[in-house]
Design a protein around this motif. Structure first.
Motif, PDB file in Angstrom:
ATOM      1  N   ALA A   1       0.817  -1.216   0.000  1.00  0.00           N
ATOM      2  CA  ALA A   1       0.000   0.000   0.000  1.00  0.00           C
ATOM      3  C   ALA A   1       0.849   1.263   0.000  1.00  0.00           C
ATOM      4  CB  ALA A   1      -0.922   0.002   1.219  1.00  0.00           C
ATOM      5  N   VAL A   2       2.146   1.111   0.117  1.00  0.00           N
ATOM      6  CA  VAL A   2       3.066   2.251   0.184  1.00  0.00           C
ATOM      7  C   VAL A   2       3.747   2.422  -1.165  1.00  0.00           C
ATOM      8  CG1 VAL A   2       5.100   3.207   1.329  1.00  0.00           C
ATOM      9  CG2 VAL A   2       3.443   1.871   2.646  1.00  0.00           C
ATOM     10  N   ASP A   3       3.739   3.650  -1.661  1.00  0.00           N
ATOM     11  CA  ASP A   3       4.380   3.911  -2.955  1.00  0.00           C
ATOM     12  C   ASP A   3       5.880   4.090  -2.814  1.00  0.00           C
ATOM     13  OD1 ASP A   3       2.093   4.387  -5.118  1.00  0.00           O
ATOM     14  OD2 ASP A   3       1.409   5.143  -3.182  1.00  0.00           O
ATOM     15  N   GLN A   4       6.285   4.840  -1.784  1.00  0.00           N
ATOM     16  CA  GLN A   4       7.717   5.046  -1.575  1.00  0.00           C
ATOM     17  C   GLN A   4       8.020   5.236  -0.105  1.00  0.00           C
ATOM     18  OE1 GLN A   4       7.987   8.206  -4.553  1.00  0.00           O
ATOM     19  NE2 GLN A   4       9.620   7.109  -5.584  1.00  0.00           N
ATOM     20  N   VAL A   5       9.190   4.702   0.291  1.00  0.00           N
ATOM     21  CA  VAL A   5       9.717   4.894   1.639  1.00  0.00           C
ATOM     22  C   VAL A   5      10.952   5.779   1.515  1.00  0.00           C
ATOM     23  CG1 VAL A   5      10.736   3.800   3.662  1.00  0.00           C
ATOM     24  CG2 VAL A   5       8.854   2.677   2.456  1.00  0.00           C
TER      25      VAL A   5
ATOM     26  N   GLU B   1      17.596  -4.273   3.800  1.00  0.00           N
ATOM     27  CA  GLU B   1      18.107  -5.513   4.387  1.00  0.00           C
ATOM     28  C   GLU B   1      17.227  -5.998   5.537  1.00  0.00           C
ATOM     29  OE1 GLU B   1      21.934  -6.682   7.151  1.00  0.00           O
ATOM     30  OE2 GLU B   1      22.251  -5.270   5.503  1.00  0.00           O
ATOM     31  N   VAL B   2      16.830  -5.066   6.428  1.00  0.00           N
ATOM     32  CA  VAL B   2      16.066  -5.444   7.618  1.00  0.00           C
ATOM     33  C   VAL B   2      14.634  -5.822   7.273  1.00  0.00           C
ATOM     34  CG1 VAL B   2      15.106  -4.563   9.797  1.00  0.00           C
ATOM     35  CG2 VAL B   2      17.496  -4.119   9.206  1.00  0.00           C
ATOM     36  N   THR B   3      14.018  -5.090   6.339  1.00  0.00           N
ATOM     37  CA  THR B   3      12.593  -5.279   6.058  1.00  0.00           C
ATOM     38  C   THR B   3      12.312  -6.226   4.901  1.00  0.00           C
ATOM     39  OG1 THR B   3      12.517  -3.406   4.526  1.00  0.00           O
ATOM     40  CG2 THR B   3      12.122  -2.940   6.877  1.00  0.00           C
ATOM     41  N   GLY B   4      13.264  -6.347   3.987  1.00  0.00           N
ATOM     42  CA  GLY B   4      13.014  -7.133   2.787  1.00  0.00           C
ATOM     43  C   GLY B   4      12.102  -6.450   1.795  1.00  0.00           C
ATOM     44  N   TRP B   5      11.865  -5.167   1.942  1.00  0.00           N
ATOM     45  CA  TRP B   5      10.987  -4.435   1.031  1.00  0.00           C
ATOM     46  C   TRP B   5      11.617  -4.342  -0.358  1.00  0.00           C
ATOM     47  CZ3 TRP B   5      10.099   0.167   4.916  1.00  0.00           C
ATOM     48  CH2 TRP B   5       9.182  -0.242   5.908  1.00  0.00           C
ATOM     49  N   PRO B   6      10.796  -4.194  -1.388  1.00  0.00           N
ATOM     50  CA  PRO B   6      11.348  -4.035  -2.743  1.00  0.00           C
ATOM     51  C   PRO B   6      12.330  -2.866  -2.807  1.00  0.00           C
ATOM     52  CG  PRO B   6       8.981  -4.398  -2.824  1.00  0.00           C
ATOM     53  CD  PRO B   6       9.328  -4.219  -1.379  1.00  0.00           C
ATOM     54  N   ALA B   7      13.464  -3.120  -3.419  1.00  0.00           N
ATOM     55  CA  ALA B   7      14.525  -2.115  -3.432  1.00  0.00           C
ATOM     56  C   ALA B   7      14.085  -0.808  -4.067  1.00  0.00           C
ATOM     57  CB  ALA B   7      15.750  -2.668  -4.159  1.00  0.00           C
ATOM     58  N   ASP B   8      13.233  -0.891  -5.107  1.00  0.00           N
ATOM     59  CA  ASP B   8      12.868   0.335  -5.811  1.00  0.00           C
ATOM     60  C   ASP B   8      11.879   1.192  -5.036  1.00  0.00           C
ATOM     61  OD1 ASP B   8      10.740  -1.390  -6.049  1.00  0.00           O
ATOM     62  OD2 ASP B   8      10.406  -1.034  -8.182  1.00  0.00           O
ATOM     63  N   LYS B   9      11.304   0.661  -3.959  1.00  0.00           N
ATOM     64  CA  LYS B   9      10.391   1.468  -3.146  1.00  0.00           C
ATOM     65  C   LYS B   9      11.136   2.305  -2.109  1.00  0.00           C
ATOM     66  CE  LYS B   9       5.937  -0.736  -3.571  1.00  0.00           C
ATOM     67  NZ  LYS B   9       4.652  -0.988  -2.899  1.00  0.00           N
ATOM     68  N   VAL B  10      12.388   1.964  -1.840  1.00  0.00           N
ATOM     69  CA  VAL B  10      13.164   2.663  -0.814  1.00  0.00           C
ATOM     70  C   VAL B  10      14.099   3.649  -1.511  1.00  0.00           C
ATOM     71  CG1 VAL B  10      14.729   2.431   1.143  1.00  0.00           C
ATOM     72  CG2 VAL B  10      13.042   0.630   0.672  1.00  0.00           C
ATOM     73  N   VAL B  11      13.864   4.935  -1.321  1.00  0.00           N
ATOM     74  CA  VAL B  11      14.654   5.973  -1.993  1.00  0.00           C
ATOM     75  C   VAL B  11      15.272   6.907  -0.956  1.00  0.00           C
ATOM     76  CG1 VAL B  11      13.235   5.874  -4.066  1.00  0.00           C
ATOM     77  CG2 VAL B  11      12.661   7.479  -2.248  1.00  0.00           C
ATOM     78  N   VAL B  12      16.247   7.654  -1.396  1.00  0.00           N
ATOM     79  CA  VAL B  12      16.973   8.568  -0.500  1.00  0.00           C
ATOM     80  C   VAL B  12      16.637  10.009  -0.856  1.00  0.00           C
ATOM     81  CG1 VAL B  12      19.230   9.376   0.271  1.00  0.00           C
ATOM     82  CG2 VAL B  12      18.861   6.937  -0.178  1.00  0.00           C
ATOM     83  N   VAL B  13      16.137  10.743   0.124  1.00  0.00           N
ATOM     84  CA  VAL B  13      16.039  12.203   0.056  1.00  0.00           C
ATOM     85  C   VAL B  13      16.667  12.704   1.350  1.00  0.00           C
ATOM     86  CG1 VAL B  13      14.556  14.227  -0.100  1.00  0.00           C
ATOM     87  CG2 VAL B  13      13.910  12.116  -1.286  1.00  0.00           C
TER      88      VAL B  13
END
Length: 742
Positions: free
Chosen positions: A506-510, A523-535
């Motif tokens: 349900a989350v578009d981006q973290v 690494e900790v969550t196993g979430w899709p890599a492309d959902k985790v971005v850096v700002v």
């Protein structure tokens, strides 16, 4: 203000406080393009001839605003600002702070409360000096982050170029004073200067301009003595009251200005416009030695004076030494160059860009900032010179209207219990003309109003959850189809249960603030890599960029020392090594103390750590007098003025904002290599241990590299983490939710 705002590209409406009795001030303004001078008395909005009082002025301004709302309102005068802060103009006020308490002893509870309300209602607070800004941020925390500099503006009358010629030779030295005659202004003592200089072999005459002689309740005979001195004819020429332009012409015909005052005035947080006018005219000034004056004129300025004998010594020197006279003229001209109308307009352009950011590539070459208001006193007391006008409420400004964007405004919802890391981003998003923002502020981490949260779900195109906590879980479970959900995750939540329970589909981006923590999150969550971005975290570089105080190169700083993983003990290791060679090195700590956090102080291992640290500070001969604890507060920008090096000795950080804030302030960052530090900061600032940190600091100061290093640090942080740059990244991220016009 009107001239500077118009020159900055604003359409200005000046609202007059009182009927016009002379056009001396307002006629030149009426002639300016994009300036409207509005007289409520002449327009029938105010009956009678009396000047508007604050309550009446607030009502009139609100009525004028109804017809075509202003984008910003510049107001001067604490009483009027207080009235406006509770009305419909709140949120658009640019308040010019002048008539405020200037010492802690003058601050009452009611004064603090009033200024807090004014600060909350103001978009921008304009401060005359850096000293006033720092004091206000410390005394009234609500002013921090909103306070900007708007120093006095010196505008020469048309056709006036200033004093001509070099040092006086073959004639009397002409001294000049313009203004009121009052005990603390030392005007009675000034009248003795021609006689005292004659004893030293210096022929001098004193020109005094003004007609307002103050009565002193502590000295009933002062007024009579002052008038007698003015009329004595003993080297004193009294010109009486004159309009500002004529007073400046009289000043330009003299050699040296006098702004020597009683020592009680040394603590003033304001800067004399008369001093700057003299500098612009090329007339050097005798004035008190204060930190503010030293910064402007240089510590070796030849006309600083503490008492009457110093004044006579300085004038004797300048009267007999043309080279010293020339140096004083050059210093005064250079100091006054910062206070021109062009400089004021340039400052306003910066503040306007911050307040009215560009909407998108196709919109807003310049945001429409409608004209600001103010009951500027364009009327004056009969017989009074123009420079005695009481400007309680000046005017302000703005660029012109632009077309609405082709798409409707993006609806952005922000939800969270603690928005302290999101404040300036929130201000930025709210100020964009292409976005509409609403906030669902949770009362606590797990406490909120479900009805209000549901209203946000039904309204928003995109929801930003600040912290990956219960708020993120709730919105992930309740979001609408097609609605975007963005979650910003901090170190605090990563190892808690909330990320494991979050419906990541349900989350578009973290959003993570550093590459290292983005990798850890994946690494900790196993979430899709492309959902985790850096700002990255933002740094308000313009607020932090302030002149350093003397001695800053020997001052180390730490912001936040709790919990124990912040490792104050390692900072003490570095400090001890530095103080073995140079006791001038001092560590300043700005932080809540560990016992102020119940969740830290309840843990035996944390308490034991800090008991040992404070025992060490008390007992170490090298640390004695070398550690200063300053209270936690929002006045970080002001506090950093004294800091030359900012330390980061933590075991672990997700970003650690303190070094970046220090860099923006012009301090050198000094870090240990906690995991991920090299993904955020240049490796030149990262050291192996406390001993290496100390060696680097000592060498930087000893070898004279501090100025160059801090300039490099400031350049780096501006390029990566400046507020404008981070806001741009957030805008790009949120723009994916723009929808076609409906």
């Amino acid at each position: 203000m009107v001239q500077a705002a118009a020159r900055a590209g604003c359409a200005v409406t000046l609202v007059l406080k009182a009927p016009v009795r002379t056009g001396r001030l307002v006629d030149p303004l009426r002639a300016l393009p994009d300036v409207t001078v509005l007289s409520p008395h002449a327009e029938g909005l105010v009956e009678g001839e009396a000047a508007m009082q604050p309550k009446q002025a607030a009502a009139v301004l609100a009525r004028i605003d109804e017809a075509e709302p202003f984008d910003l309102i510049v107001v001067r005068g604490r009483r009027l600002a207080g009235k406006l802060s509770a009305g419909p103009l709140a949120g658009r006020m640019w308040t010019y702070l002048t008539d405020v308490p200037q010492s802690a002893g003058e601050f009452s509870g009611s004064a603090k409360g009033e200024l807090r309300r004014i600060a909350d209602a103001s978009r921008v607070l304009l401060c005359q000096t850096e000293e006033l800004r720092g004091f206000m941020e410390s005394a009234v925390p609500a002013t921090a982050g909103k306070s900007v500099l708007f120093p006095p503006v010196v505008v020469l009358p048309d056709g006036m170029t200033g004093r001509e010629g070099g040092a006086p030779e073959g004639r009397a030295l002409k001294l000049v004073y313009t203004g009121k005659f009052a005990p603390r202004w030392n005007t009675y003592e000034m009248a003795s200067l021609p006689r005292l200089l004659a004893v030293r072999g210096v022929d001098a005459e004193l020109h005094m301009v003004g007609d307002k002689i103050h009565d002193d309740p502590k000295d009933p005979g002062y007024s009579a003595r002052m008038r007698s001195a003015l009329e004595s004819g003993e080297g004193v020429i009294w010109h009486g009251g004159h309009p500002r332009a004529e007073a400046m012409r009289l000043t330009a015909a003299c050699d040296v200005g006098l702004s020597w005052r009683h020592p009680e005035m040394d603590a003033s947080l304001e800067l004399s416009t008369k001093v700057l006018e003299c500098g612009t005219l090329g007339v050097p000034v005798v004035l008190n030695r204060t930190p503010m004056h030293e910064r402007l004129f240089g510590a070796d300025y030849p006309l600083f004076a503490a008492g009457e004998s110093d004044v006579v010594d300085a004038l004797t020197l300048i009267g007999k030494n043309p080279d010293v006279f020339t140096l004083a003229v050059e210093r005064c001209r250079a100091a006054a160059a910062e206070f021109t109308l062009d400089a004021a307009a340039a400052r306003l352009r910066v503040y306007l860009r911050q307040t009215f950011p560009e909407s998108s590539e196709q919109v807003l070459a310049a945001a429409r900032t409608a004209a600001a208001i103010g009951a500027s006193a364009s009327a004056h007391h009969p017989g009074a010179p123009a420079d005695t006008l009481v400007h309680e409420v000046p005017a302000a400004a703005a660029p012109e209207r632009v077309p609405e964007p082709a798409v409707r405004k993006l609806r952005v919802g922000v939800a969270g219990h603690d928005l302290k890391f999101f404040t300036r981003l929130l201000d930025y998003l709210k100020s964009r003309p292409d976005m509409e923002v609403r906030v669902d502020h949770w009362a606590a981490l797990k406490v909120h109003d479900p009805e209000r949260s549901q209203e946000l779900v039904e309204w928003a195109d995109v929801v930003v959850c600040e912290w990956c906590g219960p708020n993120a879980l709730w919105y992930a479970a309740h979001k609408r189809p097609g609605q975007r959900l963005v979650v910003r995750l901090h170190r605090f939540e990563l190892y808690a249960a909330w990320p494991r329970n979050l419906d990541i589909d349900a989350v578009d981006q973290v959003i993570c603030v550093s590459p290292h923590y983005a990798d850890l999150t994946r690494e900790v969550t196993g979430w899709p890599a492309d959902k985790v971005v850096v700002v990255p975290n933002w740094v308000d570089d313009l607020q932090l960029d302030r002149p350093k105080l003397a001695g800053a190169e020997h001052h180390l700083g730490m912001i936040g020392i709790a919990p124990s993983r912040k490792r104050l003990d390692l900072a003490l290791d570095a400090l001890e090594e530095l103080r073995r060679e140079d006791p001038r090195f001092t560590l300043f700590v700005k932080s809540k103390l560990p016992w102020e956090y119940w969740w830290i102080w309840d843990r035996p291992e944390e308490r034991a750590h800090y008991e040992e640290v404070f025992r060490r500070i008390r007992r170490s001969p090298l640390l004695a007098g070398g550690v200063v604890f300053d209270s936690y507060g929002r006045d970080v920008s002001s506090w950093l003025r004294r800091i030359g090096f900012v330390l980061s000795t933590s075991d672990d950080e997700s970003f650690h904002l303190a070094p970046a804030e220090g860099m923006a302030s012009g301090a050198v960052p000094v870090l240990l290599g906690w995991p991920g530090a090299d993904t955020i900061y240049d490796t030149r600032w990262i050291h192996q241990d406390a001993s290496a940190m100390a060696a680097s600091i000592a060498a930087t100061v000893r070898e004279g590299r501090w100025e160059a290093e801090r300039a490099l640090a400031r350049e780096q942080v501006r390029g990566q983490y400046a507020l404008d740059e981070v806001c741009r990244q957030w805008t790009d991220l949120l723009a994916g939710a723009l929808v076609p016009a409906r």
